[in-house]
Every structure is written in C-alpha cells, then in structure tokens.
Write a protein that holds these residues in place. Structure first.
Motif, PDB file in Angstrom:
ATOM      1  N   GLU A 146       0.827  -1.212   0.000  1.00 50.87           N
ATOM      2  CA  GLU A 146       0.000   0.000   0.000  1.00 50.87           C
ATOM      3  C   GLU A 146       0.859   1.259   0.000  1.00 50.87           C
ATOM      4  O   GLU A 146       0.557   2.229  -0.692  1.00 50.87           O
ATOM      5  N   LYS A 147       1.919   1.231   0.785  1.00 49.54           N
ATOM      6  CA  LYS A 147       2.801   2.393   0.873  1.00 49.54           C
ATOM      7  C   LYS A 147       3.459   2.677  -0.473  1.00 49.54           C
ATOM      8  O   LYS A 147       3.590   3.839  -0.883  1.00 49.54           O
ATOM      9  N   LEU A 148       3.857   1.644  -1.184  1.00 46.61           N
ATOM     10  CA  LEU A 148       4.443   1.814  -2.510  1.00 46.61           C
ATOM     11  C   LEU A 148       3.453   2.472  -3.467  1.00 46.61           C
ATOM     12  O   LEU A 148       3.806   3.382  -4.229  1.00 46.61           O
ATOM     13  N   ILE A 149       2.197   1.998  -3.416  1.00 45.70           N
ATOM     14  CA  ILE A 149       1.166   2.574  -4.287  1.00 45.70           C
ATOM     15  C   ILE A 149       0.874   4.014  -3.869  1.00 45.70           C
ATOM     16  O   ILE A 149       0.716   4.907  -4.712  1.00 45.70           O
ATOM     17  N   LEU A 150       0.823   4.248  -2.548  1.00 52.77           N
ATOM     18  CA  LEU A 150       0.519   5.584  -2.029  1.00 52.77           C
ATOM     19  C   LEU A 150       1.572   6.606  -2.461  1.00 52.77           C
ATOM     20  O   LEU A 150       1.229   7.736  -2.823  1.00 52.77           O
ATOM     21  N   ILE A 151       2.838   6.224  -2.426  1.00 56.85           N
ATOM     22  CA  ILE A 151       3.918   7.136  -2.846  1.00 56.85           C
ATOM     23  C   ILE A 151       3.693   7.583  -4.289  1.00 56.85           C
ATOM     24  O   ILE A 151       3.834   8.771  -4.622  1.00 56.85           O
ATOM     25  N   ARG A 152       3.304   6.664  -5.143  1.00 54.06           N
ATOM     26  CA  ARG A 152       3.078   6.985  -6.553  1.00 54.06           C
ATOM     27  C   ARG A 152       1.801   7.803  -6.739  1.00 54.06           C
ATOM     28  O   ARG A 152       1.743   8.682  -7.593  1.00 54.06           O
ATOM     29  N   LEU A 153       0.796   7.505  -5.934  1.00 51.50           N
ATOM     30  CA  LEU A 153      -0.461   8.250  -6.006  1.00 51.50           C
ATOM     31  C   LEU A 153      -0.250   9.696  -5.551  1.00 51.50           C
ATOM     32  O   LEU A 153      -0.739  10.642  -6.190  1.00 51.50           O
ATOM     33  N   GLN A 154       0.475   9.885  -4.455  1.00 51.86           N
ATOM     34  CA  GLN A 154       0.733  11.233  -3.947  1.00 51.86           C
ATOM     35  C   GLN A 154       1.623  12.031  -4.891  1.00 51.86           C
ATOM     36  O   GLN A 154       1.476  13.249  -5.006  1.00 51.86           O
ATOM     37  N   LYS A 155       2.533  11.343  -5.558  1.00 51.90           N
ATOM     38  CA  LYS A 155       3.393  12.009  -6.544  1.00 51.90           C
ATOM     39  C   LYS A 155       2.543  12.574  -7.688  1.00 51.90           C
ATOM     40  O   LYS A 155       2.754  13.700  -8.141  1.00 51.90           O
ATOM     41  N   PHE A 156       1.547  11.788  -8.109  1.00 49.50           N
ATOM     42  CA  PHE A 156       0.634  12.263  -9.162  1.00 49.50           C
ATOM     43  C   PHE A 156      -0.205  13.428  -8.661  1.00 49.50           C
ATOM     44  O   PHE A 156      -0.393  14.425  -9.371  1.00 49.50           O
ATOM     45  N   GLN A 157      -0.721  13.313  -7.435  1.00 51.14           N
ATOM     46  CA  GLN A 157      -1.530  14.389  -6.852  1.00 51.14           C
ATOM     47  C   GLN A 157      -0.759  15.706  -6.822  1.00 51.14           C
ATOM     48  O   GLN A 157      -1.270  16.756  -7.198  1.00 51.14           O
TER      49      GLN A 157
END
Length: 518
Positions: A146-157
């Motif tokens: 989840e943390k790996l996905i979250l890092i990429r999601l926040q980068k997009f945000q």
C-alpha cells in the motif's frame, strides 16, 4: 441475548456488513450506466506499468525501516519488528514479490482480509452491536505494498494539483487548525462588516464505509490517473473481506461490498478523490476536512444567507444521491454567526424535505463555535473532557501513587494538556474569565501531582514543575502558528492580514493573528 463469543462475533460482523451496504440502492440509472460503460472500456484494454514506476530494494528497505514497531499485526501475525529483522535474502525475496505486484497490477487476495476488533463507544449501551467502533488490523505485508502505491499516487496528486483547494484532510501542510482559522477569519471579517455568516455543517453517514467502488474507479479515470495505478486500485478494492474477533473467536469471512478499507494507508487518499468533484456555488463557499463538510453563506440579511445555502444544498442533494452518499439531516447543524441580536431568518433551510433547525452553536473539527465567537461553550466542553481524562489517570498522579514526579508530569503534558490546548490559536482571543478557568484547572492538576497545599504560590507550582502559565504558552503557540503555519500555503497567507479586502471600516472584532502579526 448472545453469550457465546462466536455468536457475538458473527452478529457484529453482520451489523458491519449492513452498514457497508446501506447505500446500495441509491444513485440513478443514467449514472450507473455511465460508470459501468466507462469501467468496461477501461478494463477491455491492457495497461502496462512503466519501468520507472517499479520499486527498488532501497525504496522497500526505507519503507520497512520507517514502520512503527508498536502497530499490531493482522492475519499474517507478522509484526513490523519481525519485518525489520529479516535477513537480506528474505528482504530481496519480498522485493521481488512487491515488484511483481506492481508490474502485474495485482493486490494479493491473501492480503485483503482484515481482522476487526470491536470497541464499545464511550457512554454507549454494549448490548447493541452498532455501538461498537471497529478497529481493523490488516496484514503487515499489505501495508508495505500500500505504501508503494501511495507514494506513486501522492506524486501524481502533487504534480497535477489534483485535490481541490477547499479540501484540507490528509494533505501535507494542511491541518484542522488551518481550516478552522479560515472559517473563523471569515466570520470575524463579517462581524466588522455587520454581515450575517450562515454555516451549515453536513453529517455524512458512514462516509468511508459506504464509498461506491465502481463510482470511485470512475472518478479515478476522470482524474486521468495513470492507468496502471487505476488497475492497482481496482485490484486493491475488489474481493475484500473481514472477520470480527471477540475474545479468541473469529466470525466467518464477510465480504466488503462498499467502502475504502478501514485502517488502510490508501483509504484516505482514495476518499479525497471520491469527494473531489463536489459541486461549488458562486454564492457560497465550502470547507472540507475529509468528510467533514461546512457550507458557508454570507449576507447582510439572514434570509438571504439561507437562500444561498438552500440553492447550494439543492445541487448537493442531487450529487449525494447520484454517488451513493447518505446525509443524516438530524445531525446536520445550521448556525447564524452575527452581532445582530434581533436578526432572525424567516426562510427555512431543508435537506431532503426535512427542515434543519437553527442552533446556537456549531461543533466543527472538534471546536465548538458559538454565535458570537466567545468560545465560552468550547472552554466548558474542554474542561469536561479534561476532567474525564484526569479522573482516569488520578490513581497514577495522586499523592498515593508510587510514580515519580517526572512521570506524573508526563501524564499531564501528554494526556490532559493537549485537551486543554486543542485549537488554541483559534480561540486564544477568548475572554479573561475563560483563561482563568483553564489556569485554575492547571493549578489543580499541578497541586495533585506535586502534592502541594492550596496556599502554595502559583509561581512555585509552575517553577517546581517547569510548566509555563497557560496564557503565555497559548500566546506563544498562536504567534508561531500564524507566523509560520499560515505562510506555508498560498491560500492561507491572508490570515496574517488585518483587512485583505481593504474595506473602509475600523476593526472591532479581532482574532489573535490581528495582534501577533502587527
């Protein structure tokens, strides 16, 4: 009456399932067809994960290193301490698994089951399953992915500035204090303009538990998220289950038909996307902190402010129905903030045909706001909470306790004082009487901890315990907040200005930043 732990666990699980399913029959045919067709089109195409979006051993190791050892493990029984002590070869194998998940856009089914521990809510009847608050324990391995996905999601945000400015929940450099400062600043300005500020606080029922999965994925597509991230989120949301644990007994695995996973690292950010297209109005402003929603209208007349609110509510009502979001009118609050004692509205505000009665005070983000911003009600409520905390810790800080003074003061500084000081930059311009009440309370606790008599000088109490007087501490924290925190965001820089609109009036009503910034 249920006596067996297994029966209790299954009954509570059934109650939670019904809560997740409570908005199943909402929405309309057109929206459901649109969502379904969009998802079919998306899933009919294969999406490749870019090579630069795969993880590295260093990134995985950094995530593991920063995990909290005190977090309880989920079904896998692997706690964070064990994860940190894995040998290098084992960590490399974990890296290969996580990289494969990102590449294949797959969230393992074995990591989707949550163990739910029910805790009774304060002052609630334990006989009813709905009065238990669920605390979900997810597998430790799932949180790393989840943390790996979250890092990429926040980068997009961050790169696309995806989240609307009105949303302050779960965002860096944002806080409840900043959102409250925005609202109280607007009310204060309107006091000086002799305007009425109408604030409507909407209560969303089971906001995180009832998120429509298909609707959420549709909105992720509309926000142009990278396709591989959307596919990962689809896999993350699908086929999730939970089991309620009572004593040593587990309920049967129960499907999660809606909602973002409780306790999931991705859940808050996914919810922000779900509510990101909330309708706005030119006649009102909106303040959001996750699901906590306040609609604000201002006018010289209360009737006109109510008209503006009702116009916006009519649009919101359609939006909420369309996206399966349920509002509880009984917990929705309307307050008119005004210095005009005789100003009353003859026009009602209603939601789903139910009239929302005007109240004398509003509780928003833990702060009680009364009509004239005296904050007397907030101080009263604060002292009640602090007293409850003191009663719970009294055996540990009383003269009969064997704890040393250092530990007694730590209990006060970490367990009681934060209650007294919550949101103090916002209410720090309250009257001297309220400050006196707070100071008397601190004096009382220090006497108990130090085992001193009532005749002991206050200066001795505070010097002996190395504790500053509350008024000095509050002023210092408020000054730091308005000089530093508000400057971190361009949208809150106006909080340090006396009169950002250059209106020709003499300021009568001031907040703390009107003093500390000038």
């Amino acid at each position: 009456m249920l006596f067996d732990d297994s029966e209790k666990a299954n009954h509570i699980a059934e109650t939670y399932f019904k809560a997740h399913n409570s908005t199943k029959f909402m929405s309309d045919r057109h929206t459901q067809t649109l969502v379904q067709n969009t998802l079919q089109d998306f899933q009919s195409t294969a999406h490749i994960t870019p090579i630069d979006m795969l993880t590295t051993p260093k990134e995985v190791n950094n995530i593991i290193r920063k995990t909290n050892n005190k977090k309880a493990p989920g079904e896998d029984k692997i706690n964070n301490r064990i994860l940190k002590e894995l040998p290098r070869k084992a960590k490399m194998q974990l890296f290969y698994i996580l990289n494969a998940c990102l590449k294949l856009q797959y969230f393992p089914t074995q990591w989707k089951n949550g163990i739910v521990l029910p805790f009774i809510k304060p002052s609630k009847d334990p006989k009813f399953a709905s009065n238990y608050r669920p605390i979900s324990l997810l597998p430790t391995m799932s949180k790393v992915l989840e943390k790996l996905i979250l890092i990429r999601l926040q980068k997009f945000q961050k790169a696309n500035n995806s989240i609307i400015d009105e949303q302050y929940g779960f965002r860096a450099s944002h806080s409840t204090h900043l959102q409250l400062a925005n609202i109280t600043n607007k009310i204060t300005q309107n006091f000086n303009l002799n305007k009425v500020t109408a604030v409507l606080s909407l209560d969303i029922e089971k906001a995180f538990d009832t998120v429509w999965h298909s609707g959420l994925v549709y909105k992720l597509i509309q926000h142009n998220l990278p396709p591989y991230l959307i596919s990962l989120c689809i896999s993350y949301l699908q086929n999730r289950t939970f089991q309620v644990k009572v004593g040593k007994e587990l309920s049967v695995k129960t499907r999660v038909p809606a909602g973002v996973p409780q306790g999931g690292l991705l859940s808050p950010n996914l919810f922000l996307f779900y509510l990101n297209d909330i309708p706005k109005s030119s006649k009102t402003s909106i303040s959001l902190f996750a699901d906590d929603t306040a609609i604000i209208a201002e006018s010289w007349k209360a009737n006109m402010a109510n008209k503006y609110l009702q116009s916006h509510i009519n649009v919101l009502q359609e939006y909420y129905d369309k996206w399966k979001i349920k509002i509880n009118p009984n917990k929705t609050t309307l307050v008119h903030f005004t210095t005009k004692s005789k100003e009353k509205a003859n026009i009602n505000v209603s939601f789903n045909g139910q009239i929302i009665q005007e109240q004398k005070e509003l509780k928003y983000l833990g702060l009680t706001l009364d009509k004239k911003l005296t904050f007397s009600s907030h101080i009263k409520n604060t002292l009640k909470k602090a007293n409850a905390a003191l009663n719970a810790t009294y055996p540990l800080i009383s003269k009969f306790s064997k704890l040393g003074l250092k530990h007694k003061l730590r209990l006060y500084n970490q367990g009681i004082k934060p209650i007294l000081l919550y949101a103090n930059p916002i209410w720090s311009k309250t009257c001297k009487t309220n400050y006196k009440k707070l100071q008397l309370y601190q004096n009382k606790v220090l006497r108990i901890a130090l085992n001193k008599e009532r005749r002991t000088k206050l200066s001795v109490l505070h010097e002996s315990s190395n504790t500053p007087f509350l008024r000095d501490l509050i002023f210092s924290q408020s000054q730091k907040f308005y000089e530093c925190s508000t400057q971190a965001l361009h949208k809150t820089s106006h909080l340090g200005k006396l009169n950002p609109q250059n209106a020709p009036f003499k300021i009568k009503h001031k907040l703390i930043h009107h003093i500390v910034m000038h």
